[in-house]
Design a protein around this motif. Structure first.
Motif, PDB file in Angstrom:
ATOM      1  N   ALA A 151       0.826  -1.213   0.000  1.00  0.00           N
ATOM      2  CA  ALA A 151       0.000   0.000   0.000  1.00  0.00           C
ATOM      3  C   ALA A 151       0.860   1.262   0.000  1.00  0.00           C
ATOM      4  O   ALA A 151       0.465   2.291  -0.542  1.00  0.00           O
ATOM      5  CB  ALA A 151      -0.936  -0.006   1.205  1.00  0.00           C
ATOM      6  N   ALA A 152       2.046   1.176   0.599  1.00  0.00           N
ATOM      7  CA  ALA A 152       2.929   2.347   0.698  1.00  0.00           C
ATOM      8  C   ALA A 152       3.746   2.580  -0.569  1.00  0.00           C
ATOM      9  O   ALA A 152       4.370   3.622  -0.711  1.00  0.00           O
ATOM     10  CB  ALA A 152       3.871   2.186   1.887  1.00  0.00           C
ATOM     11  N   THR A 153       3.743   1.626  -1.481  1.00  0.00           N
ATOM     12  CA  THR A 153       4.563   1.741  -2.690  1.00  0.00           C
ATOM     13  C   THR A 153       3.682   1.700  -3.924  1.00  0.00           C
ATOM     14  O   THR A 153       3.734   0.764  -4.712  1.00  0.00           O
ATOM     15  CB  THR A 153       5.625   0.628  -2.747  1.00  0.00           C
ATOM     16  N   VAL A 154       2.912   2.735  -4.089  1.00  0.00           N
ATOM     17  CA  VAL A 154       2.015   2.843  -5.233  1.00  0.00           C
ATOM     18  C   VAL A 154       2.852   3.002  -6.497  1.00  0.00           C
ATOM     19  O   VAL A 154       3.777   3.814  -6.543  1.00  0.00           O
ATOM     20  CB  VAL A 154       1.080   4.060  -5.055  1.00  0.00           C
ATOM     21  N   PRO A 155       2.554   2.235  -7.545  1.00  0.00           N
ATOM     22  CA  PRO A 155       3.335   2.362  -8.780  1.00  0.00           C
ATOM     23  C   PRO A 155       3.174   3.741  -9.408  1.00  0.00           C
ATOM     24  O   PRO A 155       2.160   4.403  -9.219  1.00  0.00           O
ATOM     25  CB  PRO A 155       2.765   1.284  -9.696  1.00  0.00           C
ATOM     26  N   LEU A 156       4.201   4.138 -10.157  1.00  0.00           N
ATOM     27  CA  LEU A 156       4.153   5.414 -10.860  1.00  0.00           C
ATOM     28  C   LEU A 156       2.972   5.452 -11.816  1.00  0.00           C
ATOM     29  O   LEU A 156       2.282   6.444 -11.935  1.00  0.00           O
ATOM     30  CB  LEU A 156       5.441   5.623 -11.662  1.00  0.00           C
ATOM     31  N   SER A 157       2.748   4.352 -12.513  1.00  0.00           N
ATOM     32  CA  SER A 157       1.680   4.297 -13.499  1.00  0.00           C
ATOM     33  C   SER A 157       1.368   2.845 -13.813  1.00  0.00           C
ATOM     34  O   SER A 157       2.261   2.017 -13.896  1.00  0.00           O
ATOM     35  CB  SER A 157       2.116   5.003 -14.787  1.00  0.00           C
ATOM     36  N   ALA A 158       0.103   2.572 -13.991  1.00  0.00           N
ATOM     37  CA  ALA A 158      -0.313   1.242 -14.426  1.00  0.00           C
ATOM     38  C   ALA A 158      -0.760   1.302 -15.881  1.00  0.00           C
ATOM     39  O   ALA A 158      -1.326   0.348 -16.402  1.00  0.00           O
ATOM     40  CB  ALA A 158      -1.434   0.726 -13.533  1.00  0.00           C
ATOM     41  N   GLU A 159      -0.492   2.425 -16.526  1.00  0.00           N
ATOM     42  CA  GLU A 159      -0.894   2.611 -17.917  1.00  0.00           C
ATOM     43  C   GLU A 159      -0.319   1.493 -18.787  1.00  0.00           C
ATOM     44  O   GLU A 159       0.866   1.186 -18.723  1.00  0.00           O
ATOM     45  CB  GLU A 159      -0.389   3.960 -18.420  1.00  0.00           C
ATOM     46  N   GLY A 160      -1.173   0.881 -19.558  1.00  0.00           N
ATOM     47  CA  GLY A 160      -0.742  -0.177 -20.462  1.00  0.00           C
ATOM     48  C   GLY A 160      -0.781  -1.563 -19.844  1.00  0.00           C
ATOM     49  O   GLY A 160      -0.625  -2.552 -20.543  1.00  0.00           O
ATOM     50  N   ALA A 161      -1.002  -1.658 -18.537  1.00  0.00           N
ATOM     51  CA  ALA A 161      -0.999  -2.971 -17.888  1.00  0.00           C
ATOM     52  C   ALA A 161      -2.120  -3.855 -18.425  1.00  0.00           C
ATOM     53  O   ALA A 161      -1.919  -5.043 -18.659  1.00  0.00           O
ATOM     54  CB  ALA A 161      -1.123  -2.818 -16.374  1.00  0.00           C
ATOM     55  N   ASP A 162      -3.308  -3.277 -18.634  1.00  0.00           N
ATOM     56  CA  ASP A 162      -4.421  -4.062 -19.172  1.00  0.00           C
ATOM     57  C   ASP A 162      -4.108  -4.547 -20.578  1.00  0.00           C
ATOM     58  O   ASP A 162      -4.416  -5.678 -20.937  1.00  0.00           O
ATOM     59  CB  ASP A 162      -5.713  -3.239 -19.186  1.00  0.00           C
ATOM     60  N   GLU A 163      -3.486  -3.686 -21.376  1.00  0.00           N
ATOM     61  CA  GLU A 163      -3.145  -4.065 -22.742  1.00  0.00           C
ATOM     62  C   GLU A 163      -2.141  -5.207 -22.745  1.00  0.00           C
ATOM     63  O   GLU A 163      -2.253  -6.139 -23.523  1.00  0.00           O
ATOM     64  CB  GLU A 163      -2.561  -2.871 -23.493  1.00  0.00           C
ATOM     65  N   MET A 164      -1.173  -5.154 -21.852  1.00  0.00           N
ATOM     66  CA  MET A 164      -0.167  -6.212 -21.790  1.00  0.00           C
ATOM     67  C   MET A 164      -0.811  -7.530 -21.386  1.00  0.00           C
ATOM     68  O   MET A 164      -0.502  -8.575 -21.923  1.00  0.00           O
ATOM     69  CB  MET A 164       0.943  -5.838 -20.810  1.00  0.00           C
ATOM     70  N   GLU A 165      -1.741  -7.470 -20.431  1.00  0.00           N
ATOM     71  CA  GLU A 165      -2.412  -8.679 -19.976  1.00  0.00           C
ATOM     72  C   GLU A 165      -3.238  -9.274 -21.110  1.00  0.00           C
ATOM     73  O   GLU A 165      -3.230 -10.471 -21.338  1.00  0.00           O
ATOM     74  CB  GLU A 165      -3.305  -8.354 -18.778  1.00  0.00           C
ATOM     75  N   GLU A 166      -3.948  -8.422 -21.848  1.00  0.00           N
ATOM     76  CA  GLU A 166      -4.766  -8.902 -22.952  1.00  0.00           C
ATOM     77  C   GLU A 166      -3.912  -9.526 -24.040  1.00  0.00           C
ATOM     78  O   GLU A 166      -4.266 -10.547 -24.606  1.00  0.00           O
ATOM     79  CB  GLU A 166      -5.593  -7.749 -23.529  1.00  0.00           C
ATOM     80  N   GLU A 167      -2.754  -8.933 -24.322  1.00  0.00           N
ATOM     81  CA  GLU A 167      -1.867  -9.487 -25.343  1.00  0.00           C
ATOM     82  C   GLU A 167      -1.395 -10.878 -24.947  1.00  0.00           C
ATOM     83  O   GLU A 167      -1.284 -11.764 -25.769  1.00  0.00           O
ATOM     84  CB  GLU A 167      -0.651  -8.575 -25.547  1.00  0.00           C
TER      85      GLU A 167
END
Length: 181
Positions: free
Chosen positions: A162-178
């Motif tokens: 919880a204390a280490t929120v990622p900078l961005s999750a942008e593109g994570a859904d696309e990578m999972e779908e690929e």
């Protein structure tokens, strides 16, 4: 085999030139897979992007290659360069790390036994001067000289995640779908 002071003096300015803080420089893998590991982070986010890793890797490689060509290589064997962020369950290598991550669980191993113990697990209380304090599960606080610490790292917990929120999750859904094809 490896001059760590020289390596640090070579690598730190490369990281600093990019606005990064050097977390750890290590050499491991023995004869079978010698690896120079460099961990760095952005001081404001405590993270590192893939582009940061690639850029720092190129800077370090270029600098070490130039030194090798000049006959001043600080590493006398062939090796692999690995540049990364410290990760969530990061090593604690600098005094500031023990202050910054106070309240989180950690594992600390000392170079030599202190009061009959060499390993300590518990919650980081912090650092005062050069003394790190960790509270074990019974609530007993152990005062450990920073210079006596061999290794220390955070323990992966829900609180740490919880204390280490990622900078961005942008593109994570696309990578999972690929990957699902």
């Amino acid at each position: 085999m490896v001059d760590f002071d020289a390596l640090h003096a070579i690598i730190a300015p490369e990281a600093e030139a990019m606005g990064l803080a050097l977390v750890r420089v290590a050499f491991f893998g023995g004869d079978s897979d010698p690896t120079l590991q460099v961990m760095a982070e952005r001081p404001d986010t405590r993270q590192l992007t893939i582009d940061d890793c690639a850029d720092l890797s190129r800077r370090i490689s270029d600098r070490l290659d130039a030194l090798e060509e000049a006959g001043q290589d600080p590493i006398d064997v062939a090796y692999r360069l690995e540049v990364s962020s410290p990760g969530i369950d990061r090593p604690l290598t600098r005094p500031a790390d023990f202050a910054d991550w106070a309240g989180h669980e950690a594992k600390i191993a000392l170079k030599e036994k202190l009061d009959g113990r060499q390993r300590f697990n518990g919650t980081l209380v912090g650092i005062d001067g050069d003394v790190v304090t960790i509270s074990d599960k019974e609530g007993v606080e152990h005062k450990l000289p920073f210079g006596a610490i061999d290794t220390a790292k955070l323990v992966l917990t829900d609180k740490l995640i919880a204390a280490t929120v990622p900078l961005s999750a942008e593109g994570a859904d696309e990578m999972e779908e690929e990957g699902q094809d």
